[in-house]
Write a protein that holds these residues in place. Sequence first.
Motif, PDB file in Angstrom:
ATOM      1  N   TYR A   5      11.309  48.065  53.242  1.00 53.59           N
ATOM      2  CA  TYR A   5      10.628  47.664  52.052  1.00 53.59           C
ATOM      3  C   TYR A   5       9.422  46.834  52.311  1.00 53.59           C
ATOM      4  CZ  TYR A   5      10.257  44.630  47.949  1.00 53.59           C
ATOM      5  OH  TYR A   5       9.692  44.042  46.869  1.00 53.59           O
ATOM      6  N   SER A   6       9.540  46.036  53.629  1.00 54.59           N
ATOM      7  CA  SER A   6       8.615  45.383  54.051  1.00 54.59           C
ATOM      8  C   SER A   6       7.409  46.384  54.488  1.00 54.59           C
ATOM      9  CB  SER A   6       8.940  44.353  55.277  1.00 54.59           C
ATOM     10  OG  SER A   6       9.829  43.370  54.750  1.00 54.59           O
ATOM     11  N   LEU A  52       3.735  43.053  57.944  1.00 53.13           N
ATOM     12  CA  LEU A  52       5.108  43.540  57.901  1.00 53.13           C
ATOM     13  C   LEU A  52       6.038  42.471  58.302  1.00 53.13           C
ATOM     14  CD1 LEU A  52       6.464  46.744  58.885  1.00 53.13           C
ATOM     15  CD2 LEU A  52       7.782  44.789  59.743  1.00 53.13           C
ATOM     16  N   ILE A  53       5.776  41.646  59.345  1.00 57.23           N
ATOM     17  CA  ILE A  53       6.548  40.659  59.865  1.00 57.23           C
ATOM     18  C   ILE A  53       6.655  39.555  58.971  1.00 57.23           C
ATOM     19  CG2 ILE A  53       6.779  38.646  61.640  1.00 57.23           C
ATOM     20  CD1 ILE A  53       5.467  40.836  63.620  1.00 57.23           C
ATOM     21  N   ASN A  54       5.587  38.881  58.404  1.00 60.21           N
ATOM     22  CA  ASN A  54       5.579  37.727  57.355  1.00 60.21           C
ATOM     23  C   ASN A  54       6.375  38.312  56.235  1.00 60.21           C
ATOM     24  OD1 ASN A  54       4.016  35.308  58.134  1.00 60.21           O
ATOM     25  ND2 ASN A  54       2.483  36.974  58.575  1.00 60.21           N
ATOM     26  N   HIS A  55       6.246  39.477  55.509  1.00 58.55           N
ATOM     27  CA  HIS A  55       7.056  39.737  54.370  1.00 58.55           C
ATOM     28  C   HIS A  55       8.529  40.064  54.686  1.00 58.55           C
ATOM     29  CE1 HIS A  55       8.127  42.428  51.140  1.00 58.55           C
ATOM     30  NE2 HIS A  55       7.088  41.832  50.404  1.00 58.55           N
ATOM     31  N   PHE A  56       8.848  40.643  55.952  1.00 61.50           N
ATOM     32  CA  PHE A  56      10.061  40.549  56.323  1.00 61.50           C
ATOM     33  C   PHE A  56      10.742  39.229  56.369  1.00 61.50           C
ATOM     34  CE2 PHE A  56      13.143  40.350  59.742  1.00 61.50           C
ATOM     35  CZ  PHE A  56      14.305  41.246  59.385  1.00 61.50           C
ATOM     36  N   ILE A  57      10.064  38.262  57.070  1.00 61.53           N
ATOM     37  CA  ILE A  57      10.669  36.982  57.078  1.00 61.53           C
ATOM     38  C   ILE A  57      10.910  36.390  55.762  1.00 61.53           C
ATOM     39  CG2 ILE A  57      10.047  34.569  57.790  1.00 61.53           C
ATOM     40  CD1 ILE A  57       8.860  35.720  60.030  1.00 61.53           C
ATOM     41  N   LEU A 103      14.590  28.271  52.807  1.00 62.10           N
ATOM     42  CA  LEU A 103      13.356  27.786  51.836  1.00 62.10           C
ATOM     43  C   LEU A 103      12.082  27.615  52.635  1.00 62.10           C
ATOM     44  CD1 LEU A 103      12.484  27.243  48.929  1.00 62.10           C
ATOM     45  CD2 LEU A 103      13.550  24.880  49.251  1.00 62.10           C
ATOM     46  N   SER A 104      12.196  26.936  53.768  1.00 57.57           N
ATOM     47  CA  SER A 104      11.146  26.397  54.412  1.00 57.57           C
ATOM     48  C   SER A 104      10.305  27.834  54.892  1.00 57.57           C
ATOM     49  CB  SER A 104      11.451  25.614  55.929  1.00 57.57           C
ATOM     50  OG  SER A 104      11.981  24.346  55.124  1.00 57.57           O
ATOM     51  N   PHE A 105      11.279  28.683  55.275  1.00 59.58           N
ATOM     52  CA  PHE A 105      10.708  29.906  56.026  1.00 59.58           C
ATOM     53  C   PHE A 105       9.987  30.789  54.697  1.00 59.58           C
ATOM     54  CE2 PHE A 105      13.463  29.659  59.920  1.00 59.58           C
ATOM     55  CZ  PHE A 105      12.435  29.962  60.858  1.00 59.58           C
ATOM     56  N   THR A 106      10.655  30.794  53.701  1.00 62.02           N
ATOM     57  CA  THR A 106      10.009  31.358  52.631  1.00 62.02           C
ATOM     58  C   THR A 106       8.731  31.038  52.096  1.00 62.02           C
ATOM     59  OG1 THR A 106      12.169  31.865  51.548  1.00 62.02           O
ATOM     60  CG2 THR A 106      10.373  31.872  49.991  1.00 62.02           C
ATOM     61  N   MET A 107       8.568  29.594  52.068  1.00 68.23           N
ATOM     62  CA  MET A 107       7.246  29.077  51.726  1.00 68.23           C
ATOM     63  C   MET A 107       6.232  29.231  52.709  1.00 68.23           C
ATOM     64  SD  MET A 107       8.623  25.405  50.065  1.00 68.23           S
ATOM     65  CE  MET A 107       6.892  25.135  49.479  1.00 68.23           C
ATOM     66  N   PHE A 125       3.138  31.651  52.145  1.00 66.38           N
ATOM     67  CA  PHE A 125       1.446  31.084  52.056  1.00 66.38           C
ATOM     68  C   PHE A 125       0.848  32.059  52.925  1.00 66.38           C
ATOM     69  CE2 PHE A 125      -1.665  28.814  54.522  1.00 66.38           C
ATOM     70  CZ  PHE A 125      -2.378  28.171  53.542  1.00 66.38           C
ATOM     71  N   PHE A 126       1.177  32.693  54.093  1.00 64.50           N
ATOM     72  CA  PHE A 126       0.493  33.477  54.958  1.00 64.50           C
ATOM     73  C   PHE A 126       0.432  34.813  54.114  1.00 64.50           C
ATOM     74  CE2 PHE A 126       1.907  30.831  58.633  1.00 64.50           C
ATOM     75  CZ  PHE A 126       0.625  30.559  59.210  1.00 64.50           C
TER      76      PHE A 126
END
Length: 294
Positions: free
Chosen positions: A57-58, A72-77, A117-121, A125-126
Amino acid sequence: MSLTLQNIFSSFEIGKAWSFTLLFSIVFYFIISVFWRDSRSFFLLSIFFTVILIISYSWASHPASLSQWSGLINHFIHFTSVCVWVGILFLVGWFSKDTSNWLSFLRWYTPLSIICLSFTMISGFFIMTMIIDFSEYTSSWLVNYGQSLLIKHIFIIPIFLFAFTNSFLVKRRLKSEKAFNPIPWVRAEGILLLCIFTATSVLSQQEPPHDIETTVKSMGISPFLALLNSSITIDTVSVQLQFTLTTMLLFSLALVFLFTTFLAFKKRVSAYISVLLGLLSALSIYLALMSGVH
């Protein structure tokens, strides 16, 4: 027709990702429906397939198309963190049989949800800065994509309040009041999270404004902004936020709704009344911002 489909699935990254997702989904469904056993091995196998599907999906996401590996990495995280945090919340909120082990659940879920939540935000942002120049964030409100992104961000505020309530205030009440039922409050948080998912689904169907001026000329002004602020026209290519009297009054009203949401828990008011108050606080913030752009 067949040549077009062949080109889509062989030449475009989203087509390749779709084929990959379809294949693994069929295999995963076949394993669950035919061979499933309640064992550790099948549990780990399910996690493996879930992670693969999230990667797929990412891979098809817009950030990955802009900056392949970092996107891809940011969307996966981002997506994995949401799945862990919200997935557990939904399962516990809607399928719990009782609350006898709720304090034990909160001991491990609270730090896990904070991490997710921290990783999501951070990853969110990136991802946002890959699509929109941060300095043009307010100008992106001119188009539907920016409007959906703004609504998504606004709903984070009442969700923070509900997350704090369900993590810390619920724990305190359960220690002093064994008969207290926290499930309605978890479901209330889930309803607000569904609002974020709705905004995200609308967001995914809009053209990202890589160039605000070009997007405005081709797509036009967002009808919501045009309805709420008559000073914005099709010739507007940049907006700034100004704190007018109307803006300040609406922000004050939003604070009242947020405080009342918190007070509803203290006064043992229905959790679903708090959902309504949370929605009204989000609406007040949105109207305050729309009235303040010029």
